[in-house]
Design a protein around this motif. Structure first.
Motif, mmCIF file in Angstrom:
data_model
loop_
_atom_site.group_PDB
_atom_site.id
_atom_site.type_symbol
_atom_site.label_atom_id
_atom_site.label_comp_id
_atom_site.label_asym_id
_atom_site.label_seq_id
_atom_site.Cartn_x
_atom_site.Cartn_y
_atom_site.Cartn_z
ATOM 1 N N GLU A 105 0.719 -1.310 0.086
ATOM 2 C CA GLU A 105 -0.048 0.038 -0.062
ATOM 3 C C GLU A 105 0.774 1.193 0.006
ATOM 4 O OE1 GLU A 105 -3.988 -1.534 2.518
ATOM 5 O OE2 GLU A 105 -1.868 -0.965 3.646
ATOM 6 N N VAL A 106 1.855 1.246 0.776
ATOM 7 C CA VAL A 106 2.741 2.354 0.871
ATOM 8 C C VAL A 106 3.732 2.563 -0.248
ATOM 9 C CG1 VAL A 106 4.758 3.413 2.172
ATOM 10 C CG2 VAL A 106 2.910 2.146 3.414
ATOM 11 N N PHE A 107 4.121 1.539 -0.807
ATOM 12 C CA PHE A 107 5.124 1.787 -2.004
ATOM 13 C C PHE A 107 4.365 0.930 -3.260
ATOM 14 C CE2 PHE A 107 8.046 2.327 1.471
ATOM 15 C CZ PHE A 107 8.501 3.350 0.925
ATOM 16 N N PRO A 108 3.314 1.401 -4.063
ATOM 17 C CA PRO A 108 2.728 0.723 -5.138
ATOM 18 C C PRO A 108 3.554 0.612 -6.377
ATOM 19 C CG PRO A 108 1.583 2.901 -4.873
ATOM 20 C CD PRO A 108 2.520 2.393 -3.617
ATOM 21 N N GLU A 109 4.735 1.573 -6.270
ATOM 22 C CA GLU A 109 5.647 1.754 -7.549
ATOM 23 C C GLU A 109 6.809 0.516 -7.283
ATOM 24 O OE1 GLU A 109 7.500 4.634 -4.394
ATOM 25 O OE2 GLU A 109 5.369 4.001 -5.092
ATOM 26 N N LEU A 110 6.796 -0.172 -6.325
ATOM 27 C CA LEU A 110 7.649 -1.360 -6.269
ATOM 28 C C LEU A 110 7.313 -2.377 -7.196
ATOM 29 C CD1 LEU A 110 9.171 -1.166 -2.661
ATOM 30 C CD2 LEU A 110 9.760 -0.047 -5.084
ATOM 31 N N THR A 111 5.993 -2.404 -7.707
ATOM 32 C CA THR A 111 5.575 -3.508 -8.408
ATOM 33 C C THR A 111 6.426 -3.803 -9.479
ATOM 34 O OG1 THR A 111 3.186 -3.030 -7.796
ATOM 35 C CG2 THR A 111 3.590 -4.610 -9.804
ATOM 36 N N GLY A 112 6.748 -5.162 -9.559
ATOM 37 C CA GLY A 112 7.806 -5.691 -10.705
ATOM 38 C C GLY A 112 8.904 -5.471 -10.535
ATOM 39 N N PHE A 168 18.053 -11.900 4.245
ATOM 40 C CA PHE A 168 18.384 -11.501 2.687
ATOM 41 C C PHE A 168 19.166 -10.239 2.814
ATOM 42 C CE2 PHE A 168 17.828 -8.450 -0.799
ATOM 43 C CZ PHE A 168 18.155 -9.386 -1.918
ATOM 44 N N GLU A 169 20.241 -10.259 2.207
ATOM 45 C CA GLU A 169 21.053 -8.883 2.317
ATOM 46 C C GLU A 169 21.836 -8.623 0.675
ATOM 47 O OE1 GLU A 169 25.129 -7.371 4.965
ATOM 48 O OE2 GLU A 169 24.508 -9.580 5.172
ATOM 49 N N ALA A 170 21.930 -7.546 0.632
ATOM 50 C CA ALA A 170 22.282 -6.943 -0.811
ATOM 51 C C ALA A 170 22.950 -5.779 -0.916
ATOM 52 C CB ALA A 170 21.112 -7.122 -1.709
ATOM 53 N N ARG A 171 23.977 -5.835 -1.788
ATOM 54 C CA ARG A 171 24.545 -4.556 -1.794
ATOM 55 C C ARG A 171 24.262 -3.786 -2.979
ATOM 56 N NH1 ARG A 171 26.895 -3.202 3.231
ATOM 57 N NH2 ARG A 171 27.952 -5.131 4.083
ATOM 58 N N ALA A 172 24.341 -2.334 -2.974
ATOM 59 C CA ALA A 172 24.063 -1.675 -4.324
ATOM 60 C C ALA A 172 22.936 -1.834 -4.996
ATOM 61 C CB ALA A 172 25.087 -1.517 -4.923
ATOM 62 N N MET A 173 21.726 -2.395 -4.265
ATOM 63 C CA MET A 173 20.497 -2.938 -5.063
ATOM 64 C C MET A 173 19.813 -1.900 -5.690
ATOM 65 S SD MET A 173 17.625 -5.529 -3.434
ATOM 66 C CE MET A 173 16.725 -6.661 -4.466
ATOM 67 N N PRO A 174 19.580 -1.821 -6.821
ATOM 68 C CA PRO A 174 18.623 -0.532 -7.637
ATOM 69 C C PRO A 174 17.375 -0.748 -7.123
ATOM 70 C CG PRO A 174 18.941 -2.720 -9.169
ATOM 71 C CD PRO A 174 20.018 -2.906 -8.130
ATOM 72 N N ILE A 175 16.680 0.679 -6.966
ATOM 73 C CA ILE A 175 15.368 0.516 -6.699
ATOM 74 C C ILE A 175 14.828 2.010 -7.428
ATOM 75 C CG2 ILE A 175 15.806 2.106 -4.586
ATOM 76 C CD1 ILE A 175 13.305 0.501 -3.215
ATOM 77 N N ARG A 176 13.666 1.807 -8.144
ATOM 78 C CA ARG A 176 13.048 3.079 -8.333
ATOM 79 C C ARG A 176 11.752 3.618 -7.873
ATOM 80 N NH1 ARG A 176 12.952 4.873 -14.000
ATOM 81 N NH2 ARG A 176 15.111 3.877 -13.976
ATOM 82 N N PHE A 226 20.394 3.639 -5.409
ATOM 83 C CA PHE A 226 20.951 2.327 -4.888
ATOM 84 C C PHE A 226 20.851 2.486 -3.534
ATOM 85 C CE2 PHE A 226 22.176 3.265 -9.219
ATOM 86 C CZ PHE A 226 22.265 2.110 -9.834
ATOM 87 N N ILE A 227 20.660 1.091 -2.818
ATOM 88 C CA ILE A 227 20.472 0.936 -1.535
ATOM 89 C C ILE A 227 21.423 -0.591 -1.312
ATOM 90 C CG2 ILE A 227 18.590 2.486 -1.036
ATOM 91 C CD1 ILE A 227 17.025 -0.337 -0.953
ATOM 92 N N ASP A 228 21.904 -0.430 0.010
ATOM 93 C CA ASP A 228 22.575 -1.728 0.779
ATOM 94 C C ASP A 228 21.232 -1.978 1.479
ATOM 95 O OD1 ASP A 228 24.818 -1.223 -0.663
ATOM 96 O OD2 ASP A 228 25.756 -0.500 1.466
ATOM 97 N N LEU A 229 20.984 -3.366 1.486
ATOM 98 C CA LEU A 229 19.690 -3.612 2.022
ATOM 99 C C LEU A 229 19.839 -5.013 2.974
ATOM 100 C CD1 LEU A 229 16.438 -3.055 2.363
ATOM 101 C CD2 LEU A 229 16.345 -4.712 0.254
ATOM 102 N N LEU A 230 18.953 -4.891 4.067
ATOM 103 C CA LEU A 230 18.953 -6.064 4.951
ATOM 104 C C LEU A 230 17.561 -6.267 5.198
ATOM 105 C CD1 LEU A 230 20.226 -8.327 6.832
ATOM 106 C CD2 LEU A 230 20.293 -6.513 8.675
ATOM 107 N N TYR A 231 17.119 -7.722 5.003
ATOM 108 C CA TYR A 231 15.886 -7.874 5.624
ATOM 109 C C TYR A 231 16.017 -9.034 6.688
ATOM 110 C CZ TYR A 231 13.159 -5.850 1.725
ATOM 111 O OH TYR A 231 12.690 -4.743 0.772
ATOM 112 N N GLN A 232 15.840 -8.800 7.845
ATOM 113 C CA GLN A 232 16.201 -9.992 9.115
ATOM 114 C C GLN A 232 14.718 -10.271 9.600
ATOM 115 O OE1 GLN A 232 19.342 -11.039 10.256
ATOM 116 N NE2 GLN A 232 17.797 -12.272 11.331
ATOM 117 N N PRO A 233 14.310 -11.414 9.459
ATOM 118 C CA PRO A 233 13.266 -12.038 10.101
ATOM 119 C C PRO A 233 13.301 -11.909 11.735
ATOM 120 C CG PRO A 233 14.467 -13.930 9.460
ATOM 121 C CD PRO A 233 15.061 -12.683 9.012
#
Length: 946
Positions: free
Chosen positions: A213-220, A237-245, A254-261
């Protein structure tokens, strides 16, 4: 009431205290005089595990049970039988008004009442949840208060500590330099974001709303799927320099991203911690730096000017005695003929002239640049040189730019010699030009030149003669070629078009017909070239013309002969194909027709028990005929495929046991699946069938046993490798089956994919296996290749294009289940020009309770679809009479019924009609022949699908 009735029984320690207490000295008086309501309440209270007390009478005398004792602390047991506010004087202000309401007849309930009590010799904060219930006397007036209560002090203080701890944690998160968010539940609902999170995403309504709902533009962009995967698997999940629009941005950040359960006490995932940093500036800076370095390197390596940086060496007197090549571009090696980077000049050119050292040494010491031309005898060349100091003066480094001017020097020398013998050259050149003019004039090639105004500058005899033959007039120098066709505008336009391209600077060769049709109109090959002056400006154009009429005629005759040969070969192949088909289908039809006749005979004879055997035989022959048809469709690349994103490693693993049982114990089966194999968009059953066929062929090539190796790999095919494999360049995965059998000769390999070609004895193979695999691979966008050597085994590799996207983790392919009954009023339209098929489908539907409507062609079917009759599903053949095929009829029907569901049934894959295998939502394909239960299940499934 007697003494026994007023004596409270049981009640644990408090029950004993109540029974032993001197009640006569209290406002309640002796127990035997207590009213029945008080006695009943005391019994209930003493035998309850819930903390309870009774405040009775005007003095509100206190009676309580065992579980109330911890609330009293040190005031127990003296509190028993005393007025309530003598026991709890410090709470009179908060509790007194509440008790007054109760004694006025109004019950009171509170979930949390905070009090400051002094029950253990010191004031302490306490919290209670309670219900005050008025107790009426015989006259209806309230005579007492009954309270069930719970002390919640520990819970309240624990929650307060938790809130404080959470607040402290969130304050810590707020101060983090990176962005932080906390998501809850499988829908990823925001519970918290820090300021850095808001800074990167912009102000949004976060809390209580899901990521989608907050980020509908992230579809796809894959973020929803990553969150679902982390929540389901519990793996970070961890990623470096991940592209996001993000919305409103015209390029990626570009973002360094961490998803920690995050987990609860039982270890279950309850949410996801999101953290990271915005590294857009760093990534863009790295990219810009890489681009800058790439541009510099490209310029450095591609310029024709030689370039190097040298480090000078001086003796004690300050005289340059040597220099070392620190860095050099490719043009340095081309122009000097030496690749000497890192070496001293004394090593590779010990005889280099002194002036080079003096000049470069002076530049290094003084910083004054130098520009000169000089010859280097050691290289046998002349150079134009520019030198300047680079770096700190103490480094003694000089950058040198130079160009090889040897050719220019040679030309200057040649010009000097030429000037010395100019008169002789003029005589010779005049003779040369006269010779060239004679050749041009006498050649059969037609030559002409015009200026920019289309005036003829030169024309040879062959060209002028051809004008006479084709048009009836002879042009000459000075004539305007366009004016010559003033009375023939169509010829003028044709002439103008060719010459204009050359006058525009284009060099072109055309084959066109010219001439007056009433005279002759030959075909000419005309080469146009631009005529330029010494400055390169276009001042006119010239042409070379050849009559190619006879050559074109011969080429046309050759094409006709080649087409006749191809047609002959095609007819020969068709003859072989139809002969093989007739043989196989005659065998299968004999089994079907013979079984049906015997069934009919046995039914007339009353021998019903034998019918089952013949029915089984007929069904088996029909299934083999269907399998043969599917193989032929695969060979022709016209079968109906159902491509899905497929993990080929998982598919191979799932078939291992079947393959081992099929090839037998004498053959070892080994699988080598590469880790990280790319997925493929392919029809899994067709790929399984292809793999099984390859393993059976491998088994047949090893009659005495051996080994089969099934191997997968990722392949990047560049342009050269792709041409060798006869497929477009790109990324592919390969599935290869290798055996240790007899191998194939080159002649066998060349024919292996031909239909009905087989090396097996008669009756042991149809010769369609490899043809089917070839057709399936080509239709899937891939290729099949055979690598074999006689006596050393065979490898067959299927190449499939890489699919960019996730694969299905499990195979959820529907299996035939119990036939579901139709619901009231459900109606199916059947459109098929084959009466037997319509009858079969109608009987299936009516047996299941559906209402069936039949139509024999597309026109009749469309008429029903455009009516108001209820239609829950359209079942139609693809190839139909009536002016449109099944897909076109379905599309026309959907204009009236947008949600119409369509099941195509086809015995031949009309890919063009159904969109080359790409169906619209709500459409599916079922291939003839089909099992009754499969048809019923598919109909039910499509009708129930929303």
């Amino acid at each position: 009431m007697g003494p026994t009735a007023s004596r409270p029984a049981g009640g644990g320690a408090m029950g004993a205290l109540v029974r032993a207490h001197a009640w006569a000295a209290t406002p309640l008086g002796p127990r035997e005089h207590w009213p029945p309501s008080l006695v009943t309440l005391v019994r209930v209270m003493l035998n309850s595990r819930q903390p309870m007390f009774i405040a009775w009478g005007a003095n509100r005398t206190l009676v309580y049970n065992d579980t109330y004792v911890p609330m009293l602390g040190a005031r127990h047991p003296e509190a028993l039988g005393r007025p309530f506010f003598e026991v709890w004087p410090e709470v009179r202000d908060e509790v007194g008004a509440l008790m007054d309401r109760v004694f006025a007849g109004d019950p009171v309930h509170m979930d949390d009442l905070q009090l400051t009590v002094n029950r253990n010799g010191f004031p302490e904060e306490a919290h209670f949840a309670f219900s005050y219930t008025p107790v009426p006397g015989d006259d209806g007036a309230v005579v007492g208060l009954f309270c069930a209560c719970t002390e919640t002090t520990r819970q309240v203080l624990a929650e307060r500590r938790a809130v404080s701890e959470s607040l402290r944690h969130r304050q810590s998160l707020q101060q983090m330099p990176g962005f932080v968010g906390i998501l809850s539940g499988p829908d990823h609902v925001y519970e918290y974001v820090n300021d850095a999170y808001v800074a990167i995403s912009g102000p949004r309504d976060f809390l209580g709303r899901s990521v989608r709902e907050v980020f509908p533009e992230l579809t796809g962009q894959g973020f929803y799927e990553l969150l679902d995967q982390v929540y389901a698997s519990g793996e970070r999940f961890e990623a470096r320099a991940m592209p996001i629009r993000l919305a409103g941005e015209d390029r990626d950040r570009f973002i360094d991203l961490l998803y920690q359960p995050m987990r609860d006490a039982e270890g279950r995932v309850t949410g996801i911690f999101v953290g990271g940093y915005d590294v857009t500036d760093q990534v863009r800076a790295r990219v810009a730096l890489a681009d800058s370095e790439s541009r510099y390197r490209t310029l450095f390596e591609s310029i024709d000017v030689g370039f190097c940086v040298v480090e000078m060496r001086f003796d004690a007197a300050g005289r340059a005695v040597d220099y070392r090549i620190i860095e050099a571009n490719p043009a340095f090696a081309r122009q000097t003929g030496a690749d000497v980077a890192g070496r001293w000049v004394s090593e590779f050119a010990p005889d280099l002239e002194r002036h080079w050292f003096d000049t470069y040494g002076r530049v290094a010491l003084t910083g004054e640049p130098a520009h000169f031309e000089n010859r280097a005898d050691v290289f046998g060349r002349w150079f134009d040189v520019r030198a300047l100091r680079v770096g700190p003066p103490a480094a003694h480094r000089v950058a040198i730019f130079f160009s090889d001017i040897s050719e220019r020097k040679h030309m200057e020398e040649a010009l000097r010699v030429l000037n010395a013998t100019l008169e002789q050259q003029v005589v010779e050149r005049t003779a040369e030009r006269n010779l060239l003019a004679t050749i041009v004039e006498r050649t059969d090639v037609m030559v002409m030149a015009v200026d920019r105004a289309f005036d003829i500058l030169a024309i040879n005899k062959a060209n002028a003669d051809e004008f006479v033959r084709a048009y009836g007039f002879r042009p000459k120098v000075g004539d305007n070629v366009l004016a010559a066709f003033a009375d023939r505008p169509e010829h003028q336009a044709q002439v103008r078009a060719g010459w204009s391209r050359a006058l525009a600077g284009e060099e072109v060769t055309l084959i066109e017909d010219y001439g007056d049709p009433d005279r002759v109109r030959p075909s000419y090959e005309i080469t146009y070239r631009s005529l330029r002056d010494d400055q390169g400006r276009v001042v006119g154009a010239y042409q070379f013309v050849s009559d190619v009429t006879e050559r074109l005629r011969q080429q046309a005759e050759l094409v006709q002969a080649q087409e006749a040969l191809r047609q002959s070969q095609k007819m020969e192949a068709v003859g072989q194909l139809t002969g093989g088909l007739a043989h196989d289908f005659n065998n299968l039809l004999a089994g079907i027709s013979g079984s049906l006749e015997l069934m009919h005979t046995r039914m007339q004879q009353g021998r019903i028990n034998d019918v089952e055997r013949y029915m089984t035989a007929a069904q088996g022959a029909a299934k083999r005929a269907a399998a043969l048809t599917h193989r032929l469709l695969a060979f022709s690349r016209r079968q109906t495929l159902d491509p899905k994103p497929t993990n080929v490693n998982r598919l191979v693993t799932g078939m291992q046991e079947l393959i081992r049982r099929t090839v037998g114990p004498a053959i070892a089966v080994e699988t080598v699946g590469i880790s990280g194999l790319w997925p493929a968009l392919v029809d899994p059953p067709q790929l399984e069938n292809a793999l099984l066929n390859l393993c059976i062929n491998a088994r047949d090539a090893m009659p005495d046993g051996g080994r089969i190796t099934i191997e997968t790999a990722n392949k990047w095919l560049d342009a050269r490798a792709a041409r060798q494999q006869d497929i477009p360049e790109g990324q592919y995965l390969s599935l290869c089956v290798t055996d240790t059998g007899t191998g194939m000769t080159p002649d066998v390999i060349a024919k292996a994919f031909d239909p009905f070609f087989t090396t097996k004895p008669t009756g042991e193979g149809t010769g369609l296996g490899l043809s089917m695999i070839y057709g399936f691979a080509k239709q899937s966008g891939g290729q099949v290749r055979i690598y074999s050597e006689v006596g050393r085994g065979t490898t067959v590799c299927i190449y499939l294009p890489r699919h960019y996207g996730p694969t299905e983790e499990d195979d959820h392919a529907p299996r035939p289940a119990a036939q579901s009954r139709a619901e009231q009023g459900e109606t199916v339209l059947i459109v098929d020009d084959e009466p037997t098929v319509r009858m079969l489908v109608t009987d299936i539907l009516e047996d299941l309770g559906y209402t069936a409507i039949e139509a024999a062609d597309s026109a009749a079917g469309l008429k029903v679809l455009q009516s108001d009759v209820r239609i829950d599903l359209l079942v139609t053949d693809v190839g139909l009479p009536g002016g449109m095929n099944g897909r076109q009829m379905a599309d026309a029907g959907r204009e009236r019924r947008p949600g119409l569901k369509v099941l195509f049934i086809t015995g031949y894959a009309e890919n063009a009609a159904v969109g080359n295998g790409h169906l619209a939502p709500g459409m599916a394909v079922l291939t003839k022949p089909f099992a009754v239960n499969v048809m019923a299940a598919r109909i039910r499934e499509m009708i129930e699908t929303s």
